[in-house]
Write a protein that holds these residues in place. Sequence first.
Motif, short mmCIF file in Angstrom:
data_model
loop_
_atom_site.label_atom_id
_atom_site.label_comp_id
_atom_site.label_asym_id
_atom_site.label_seq_id
_atom_site.Cartn_x
_atom_site.Cartn_y
_atom_site.Cartn_z
N ASN A 1 0.81 -1.22 0.00
CA ASN A 1 0.00 0.00 0.00
C ASN A 1 0.84 1.27 0.00
O ASN A 1 0.44 2.28 0.57
N MET A 2 1.98 1.23 -0.63
CA MET A 2 2.83 2.43 -0.71
C MET A 2 2.46 3.22 -1.95
O MET A 2 2.32 2.66 -3.03
N THR A 3 2.28 4.52 -1.77
CA THR A 3 1.96 5.38 -2.91
C THR A 3 3.06 6.40 -3.17
O THR A 3 3.06 7.05 -4.21
N SER A 4 3.98 6.54 -2.22
CA SER A 4 5.01 7.56 -2.34
C SER A 4 6.38 7.00 -1.96
O SER A 4 6.51 6.27 -0.99
N ILE A 5 7.39 7.40 -2.74
CA ILE A 5 8.78 6.99 -2.47
C ILE A 5 9.66 8.22 -2.48
O ILE A 5 9.61 9.02 -3.41
N ASP B 1 4.10 -0.11 -9.81
CA ASP B 1 3.49 0.65 -10.91
C ASP B 1 2.32 1.51 -10.45
O ASP B 1 1.83 2.35 -11.19
N LYS B 2 1.89 1.34 -9.20
CA LYS B 2 0.80 2.16 -8.67
C LYS B 2 1.30 3.37 -7.86
O LYS B 2 0.50 4.11 -7.31
N LEU B 3 2.61 3.54 -7.81
CA LEU B 3 3.15 4.70 -7.09
C LEU B 3 2.65 5.99 -7.73
O LEU B 3 2.56 6.09 -8.96
N GLN B 4 2.36 6.97 -6.89
CA GLN B 4 1.83 8.24 -7.38
C GLN B 4 2.79 9.40 -7.16
O GLN B 4 2.63 10.45 -7.77
N TRP B 5 3.77 9.21 -6.30
CA TRP B 5 4.65 10.31 -5.91
C TRP B 5 6.07 9.79 -5.81
O TRP B 5 6.33 8.85 -5.05
N LEU B 6 6.98 10.36 -6.60
CA LEU B 6 8.39 9.96 -6.58
C LEU B 6 9.25 11.19 -6.32
O LEU B 6 9.13 12.20 -7.02
N ASP B 7 10.12 11.08 -5.35
CA ASP B 7 11.06 12.17 -5.05
C ASP B 7 12.48 11.64 -5.24
O ASP B 7 12.97 10.85 -4.44
N LEU B 8 13.11 12.07 -6.32
CA LEU B 8 14.49 11.70 -6.64
C LEU B 8 15.36 12.95 -6.67
O LEU B 8 16.38 13.00 -7.34
N SER B 9 14.95 13.96 -5.94
CA SER B 9 15.68 15.23 -5.94
C SER B 9 17.02 15.11 -5.22
O SER B 9 17.24 14.20 -4.43
N TYR B 10 17.89 16.04 -5.52
CA TYR B 10 19.21 16.13 -4.88
C TYR B 10 20.02 14.84 -5.00
O TYR B 10 20.52 14.30 -4.03
N ASN B 11 20.14 14.37 -6.24
CA ASN B 11 20.99 13.23 -6.56
C ASN B 11 21.96 13.69 -7.64
O ASN B 11 22.23 14.90 -7.73
N LYS B 12 22.45 12.79 -8.45
CA LYS B 12 23.40 13.13 -9.52
C LYS B 12 22.90 12.61 -10.86
O LYS B 12 23.69 12.21 -11.71
N ILE B 13 21.61 12.62 -11.05
CA ILE B 13 20.98 12.02 -12.22
C ILE B 13 21.17 12.92 -13.46
O ILE B 13 20.71 14.05 -13.46
N PRO B 14 21.85 12.41 -14.51
CA PRO B 14 22.08 13.22 -15.70
C PRO B 14 20.98 13.09 -16.77
O PRO B 14 20.82 13.97 -17.60
N ARG B 15 20.25 11.97 -16.77
CA ARG B 15 19.20 11.78 -17.77
C ARG B 15 18.12 10.85 -17.22
O ARG B 15 18.37 10.06 -16.33
N ILE B 16 16.95 10.98 -17.81
CA ILE B 16 15.80 10.21 -17.34
C ILE B 16 15.68 8.89 -18.10
O ILE B 16 15.45 7.85 -17.50
#
Length: 193
Positions: free
Chosen positions: A53-57, A82-97
């Motif tokens: 029942n997780m909707t946010s990570i 696949d049912k996640l509604q909220w993703l926070d990947l801020s403040y990392n080193k991600i160069p592309r999606i």
Amino acid sequence: MPGIPPVLTQQDVVDYSFMEIKNLKELIEDEDPEEAQTAEGSAGTEAITKLKNMTSIRISSNEIADMAPLYKYLDMVVEDADKLQWLDLSYNKIPRIGLSLEPFKNVSVLYLQANQISAFADLKPLASLTKLSNLALHGNPVAAKKHYRNYVIHLLPGLLKLDFSCITKKERVNSQTWAQIFRKKLKGKKEEE
């Protein structure tokens, strides 16, 4: 559960923030294999118990550079990733999606601010997120580019907020005008320019 244990801050939120994660594989693997071996008899034998029942990570404020295996590892940690509604990947080193977010069809809130995304072309995969209504990209090199806001609003017509700022009717009209005028000029050029 093997791997880095998440902090369950709310009933439906999994938080892996500030855990110095460099590789998403760390979500499922023990950091110290010797420690895991003494605790379990042999490393990696304990089954992963999926969180329900997780909707946010939240995986913010880490050192993640490769998002490619995002779904693979979240699906091992969270039931119905696949049912996640909220993703926070801020403040990392991600160069592309890339295609890493494509399986997350229900995501409506996506925080990618303060990463290393630098080209408009790197934003194109976001168009597959048809339910996306709130997107944060500020602090990425792409956000400093001319026409950034017009491009994103045009790319994601269902977006309601960009960089924590509501998208106005005037901005929507401006992005349509921009698309008609400037996209023709850019057609023969690379979009990262």
